[in-house]
Design a protein around this motif. Structure first.
Motif, PDB file in Angstrom:
ATOM      1  N   GLU A  49       0.845  -1.196   0.000  1.00  0.00           N
ATOM      2  CA  GLU A  49       0.000   0.000   0.000  1.00  0.00           C
ATOM      3  C   GLU A  49       0.875   1.239   0.000  1.00  0.00           C
ATOM      4  O   GLU A  49       1.896   1.291   0.700  1.00  0.00           O
ATOM      5  CB  GLU A  49      -0.921   0.020   1.230  1.00  0.00           C
ATOM      6  CG  GLU A  49      -1.837   1.243   1.288  1.00  0.00           C
ATOM      7  CD  GLU A  49      -2.815   1.196   2.451  1.00  0.00           C
ATOM      8  OE1 GLU A  49      -3.545   0.197   2.548  1.00  0.00           O
ATOM      9  OE2 GLU A  49      -2.830   2.155   3.255  1.00  0.00           O
ATOM     10  N   ILE A  50       0.485   2.228  -0.783  1.00  0.00           N
ATOM     11  CA  ILE A  50       1.188   3.507  -0.801  1.00  0.00           C
ATOM     12  C   ILE A  50       0.164   4.621  -0.601  1.00  0.00           C
ATOM     13  O   ILE A  50      -1.001   4.497  -1.012  1.00  0.00           O
ATOM     14  CB  ILE A  50       1.969   3.724  -2.108  1.00  0.00           C
ATOM     15  CG1 ILE A  50       1.027   3.670  -3.321  1.00  0.00           C
ATOM     16  CG2 ILE A  50       3.083   2.696  -2.261  1.00  0.00           C
ATOM     17  CD1 ILE A  50       1.698   4.030  -4.637  1.00  0.00           C
ATOM     18  N   ARG A  51       0.620   5.712   0.029  1.00  0.00           N
ATOM     19  CA  ARG A  51      -0.260   6.854   0.285  1.00  0.00           C
ATOM     20  C   ARG A  51       0.466   8.157  -0.004  1.00  0.00           C
ATOM     21  O   ARG A  51       1.670   8.281   0.241  1.00  0.00           O
ATOM     22  CB  ARG A  51      -0.749   6.874   1.738  1.00  0.00           C
ATOM     23  CG  ARG A  51      -1.702   5.749   2.095  1.00  0.00           C
ATOM     24  CD  ARG A  51      -2.390   6.006   3.409  1.00  0.00           C
ATOM     25  NE  ARG A  51      -3.316   4.952   3.757  1.00  0.00           N
ATOM     26  CZ  ARG A  51      -4.302   5.088   4.646  1.00  0.00           C
ATOM     27  NH1 ARG A  51      -4.464   6.245   5.290  1.00  0.00           N
ATOM     28  NH2 ARG A  51      -5.115   4.080   4.905  1.00  0.00           N
ATOM     29  N   LEU A  52      -0.283   9.117  -0.507  1.00  0.00           N
ATOM     30  CA  LEU A  52       0.196  10.491  -0.695  1.00  0.00           C
ATOM     31  C   LEU A  52      -0.669  11.392   0.173  1.00  0.00           C
ATOM     32  O   LEU A  52      -1.890  11.435   0.003  1.00  0.00           O
ATOM     33  CB  LEU A  52       0.088  10.888  -2.169  1.00  0.00           C
ATOM     34  CG  LEU A  52       0.539  12.312  -2.526  1.00  0.00           C
ATOM     35  CD1 LEU A  52       2.028  12.497  -2.221  1.00  0.00           C
ATOM     36  CD2 LEU A  52       0.239  12.617  -3.990  1.00  0.00           C
ATOM     37  N   ILE A  53      -0.034  12.082   1.125  1.00  0.00           N
ATOM     38  CA  ILE A  53      -0.765  12.846   2.138  1.00  0.00           C
ATOM     39  C   ILE A  53      -0.420  14.327   2.012  1.00  0.00           C
ATOM     40  O   ILE A  53       0.757  14.701   1.874  1.00  0.00           O
ATOM     41  CB  ILE A  53      -0.421  12.339   3.551  1.00  0.00           C
ATOM     42  CG1 ILE A  53      -0.735  10.842   3.648  1.00  0.00           C
ATOM     43  CG2 ILE A  53      -1.200  13.113   4.608  1.00  0.00           C
ATOM     44  CD1 ILE A  53      -0.323  10.224   4.970  1.00  0.00           C
ATOM     45  N   LEU A  61      -4.428  10.403  -0.886  1.00  0.00           N
ATOM     46  CA  LEU A  61      -4.734   9.459  -1.948  1.00  0.00           C
ATOM     47  C   LEU A  61      -3.913   8.198  -1.717  1.00  0.00           C
ATOM     48  O   LEU A  61      -2.805   8.259  -1.169  1.00  0.00           O
ATOM     49  CB  LEU A  61      -4.400  10.048  -3.326  1.00  0.00           C
ATOM     50  CG  LEU A  61      -5.163  11.313  -3.742  1.00  0.00           C
ATOM     51  CD1 LEU A  61      -4.594  11.868  -5.041  1.00  0.00           C
ATOM     52  CD2 LEU A  61      -6.650  11.011  -3.898  1.00  0.00           C
ATOM     53  N   GLY A  62      -4.442   7.063  -2.140  1.00  0.00           N
ATOM     54  CA  GLY A  62      -3.713   5.826  -1.910  1.00  0.00           C
ATOM     55  C   GLY A  62      -4.038   4.755  -2.933  1.00  0.00           C
ATOM     56  O   GLY A  62      -5.017   4.849  -3.686  1.00  0.00           O
ATOM     57  N   ALA A  63      -3.189   3.746  -2.965  1.00  0.00           N
ATOM     58  CA  ALA A  63      -3.377   2.584  -3.830  1.00  0.00           C
ATOM     59  C   ALA A  63      -2.955   1.345  -3.060  1.00  0.00           C
ATOM     60  O   ALA A  63      -2.032   1.392  -2.236  1.00  0.00           O
ATOM     61  CB  ALA A  63      -2.566   2.718  -5.114  1.00  0.00           C
ATOM     62  N   ALA A  93      -6.953  -1.689  -5.350  1.00  0.00           N
ATOM     63  CA  ALA A  93      -7.893  -0.653  -4.928  1.00  0.00           C
ATOM     64  C   ALA A  93      -7.240   0.719  -5.042  1.00  0.00           C
ATOM     65  O   ALA A  93      -6.028   0.869  -4.835  1.00  0.00           O
ATOM     66  CB  ALA A  93      -8.356  -0.891  -3.490  1.00  0.00           C
ATOM     67  N   LEU A  94      -8.056   1.695  -5.386  1.00  0.00           N
ATOM     68  CA  LEU A  94      -7.675   3.113  -5.344  1.00  0.00           C
ATOM     69  C   LEU A  94      -8.606   3.802  -4.353  1.00  0.00           C
ATOM     70  O   LEU A  94      -9.818   3.549  -4.354  1.00  0.00           O
ATOM     71  CB  LEU A  94      -7.805   3.754  -6.725  1.00  0.00           C
ATOM     72  CG  LEU A  94      -6.913   3.196  -7.841  1.00  0.00           C
ATOM     73  CD1 LEU A  94      -7.251   3.861  -9.169  1.00  0.00           C
ATOM     74  CD2 LEU A  94      -5.442   3.396  -7.501  1.00  0.00           C
ATOM     75  N   PHE A  95      -8.060   4.662  -3.503  1.00  0.00           N
ATOM     76  CA  PHE A  95      -8.891   5.296  -2.494  1.00  0.00           C
ATOM     77  C   PHE A  95      -8.375   6.694  -2.182  1.00  0.00           C
ATOM     78  O   PHE A  95      -7.221   7.048  -2.484  1.00  0.00           O
ATOM     79  CB  PHE A  95      -8.928   4.455  -1.216  1.00  0.00           C
ATOM     80  CG  PHE A  95      -7.569   4.143  -0.642  1.00  0.00           C
ATOM     81  CD1 PHE A  95      -6.969   4.988   0.289  1.00  0.00           C
ATOM     82  CD2 PHE A  95      -6.879   3.007  -1.025  1.00  0.00           C
ATOM     83  CE1 PHE A  95      -5.718   4.705   0.818  1.00  0.00           C
ATOM     84  CE2 PHE A  95      -5.634   2.698  -0.505  1.00  0.00           C
ATOM     85  CZ  PHE A  95      -5.050   3.561   0.419  1.00  0.00           C
ATOM     86  N   GLY A  96      -9.236   7.482  -1.576  1.00  0.00           N
ATOM     87  CA  GLY A  96      -8.865   8.838  -1.196  1.00  0.00           C
ATOM     88  C   GLY A  96      -9.860   9.421  -0.222  1.00  0.00           C
ATOM     89  O   GLY A  96     -10.984   8.922  -0.077  1.00  0.00           O
ATOM     90  N   GLU A  97      -9.432  10.471   0.453  1.00  0.00           N
ATOM     91  CA  GLU A  97     -10.297  11.171   1.399  1.00  0.00           C
ATOM     92  C   GLU A  97      -9.918  12.640   1.426  1.00  0.00           C
ATOM     93  O   GLU A  97      -8.738  12.993   1.303  1.00  0.00           O
ATOM     94  CB  GLU A  97     -10.163  10.577   2.807  1.00  0.00           C
ATOM     95  CG  GLU A  97     -11.075  11.240   3.836  1.00  0.00           C
ATOM     96  CD  GLU A  97     -10.901  10.676   5.229  1.00  0.00           C
ATOM     97  OE1 GLU A  97     -11.424   9.579   5.484  1.00  0.00           O
ATOM     98  OE2 GLU A  97     -10.213  11.337   6.046  1.00  0.00           O
ATOM     99  N   ALA A  98     -10.916  13.476   1.579  1.00  0.00           N
ATOM    100  CA  ALA A  98     -10.691  14.919   1.693  1.00  0.00           C
ATOM    101  C   ALA A  98     -11.547  15.459   2.829  1.00  0.00           C
ATOM    102  O   ALA A  98     -12.649  14.960   3.080  1.00  0.00           O
ATOM    103  CB  ALA A  98     -11.041  15.623   0.380  1.00  0.00           C
TER     104      ALA A  98
END
Length: 244
Positions: free
Chosen positions: A19-23, A34-36, A94-99
């Motif tokens: 899993e990787i995330r960009l914060i 955002l993440g994958a 999976a692709l995911f994100g939150e704002a």
């Protein structure tokens, strides 16, 4: 003294996930990430059984030539036995994100996740007869793909520094699969979860008080039950369920 019936079960499981995330920086009212995610796993179950009345007599029958670790000698050398090999390969991404945005004491959060899960099943089996070999042959092959878009939203209100009221909605998803030696399919499980609550801190933030009300509505709930007819656990879908 010899056993009339003997059974073995071997399971091999391998998995890789990442899993990787960009914060975003957390220095303003608007924050996001955002993440994958990727996952790949393989599950190989091998079971054998042996039933032989000759084990009750002082008679030894040598195993036939050509036995391998996939075709145990005791299976080949008995009156009747069986080998069953079930292999399931699964991969998902999976692709995911939150704002979130804070406006004074109110914060609104929204999230989204898209997920795909692919499963391939191969089932092989055989039965031995006297002095014959027993190499598992393909009996069943099946595959399936499940995908789901899963939203989430949360509203927070902070009337004071150490008090927060909130309400949220989250849609959850559990992929379907195959069950038993016949590879019977079962459907994905879908859950809608609702929550409302209060969180507060007292005595210089040393005491945390939480009040929460929860409700989850499930569609095609996945349940496992034991089937005496084939001495196995089977996964099936219930119509619906509510917990609160």
């Amino acid at each position: 003294i010899a056993n009339y019936s003997t059974a073995t079960f071997t399971e091999r499981y391998n998995q890789f996930s990442q899993e990787i995330r960009l914060i975003s920086p957390k220095d303003g009212p608007f924050n996001w990430f955002l993440g994958a995610y990727v996952d790949k796993n393989n599950n190989d179950d091998v079971s054998t059984s042996d039933n032989d009345a000759r084990n009750l007599l002082p008679l030894v029958v040598p195993p036939p030539p050509g036995s391998t670790n996939r075709t145990p000698a005791f299976v080949n050398a008995r009156i009747i036995g069986s080998v069953q090999d079930s292999i399931e390969d699964a991969s998902s991404w999976a692709l995911f994100g939150e704002a979130s945005y804070a406006l004074g004491p109110v914060t609104l959060r929204g999230g989204l996740r898209y997920e795909e899960v692919k499963k391939d099943l191969e089932f092989a089996g055989c039965e031995s007869t006297p002095y014959s070999g027993c190499t598992p042959l393909p009996v069943l092959q099946a595959d399936r793909k499940d995908k789901k878009l899963q939203p989430a939203i949360t509203l927070e209100f902070r009337p004071a520094e150490d008090v927060m009221l909130y309400t949220s909605f989250i849609k959850g998803f559990k992929s379907g699969g195959f069950s038993g030696t016949d590879g019977g399919p079962f459907n994905p499980e879908i859950a809608n979860a609702y929550e409302i609550g209060l969180k507060s801190r007292f005595f210089d933030k040393r005491v945390l008080l939480k009040h929460t009300a929860l409700r989850s509505d499930y569609k095609d709930l996945q349940v496992s039950s034991f089937e005496p007819a084939n001495a196995q656990y089977q996964n099936t879908n219930a119509a619906s369920e509510r917990t609160q």
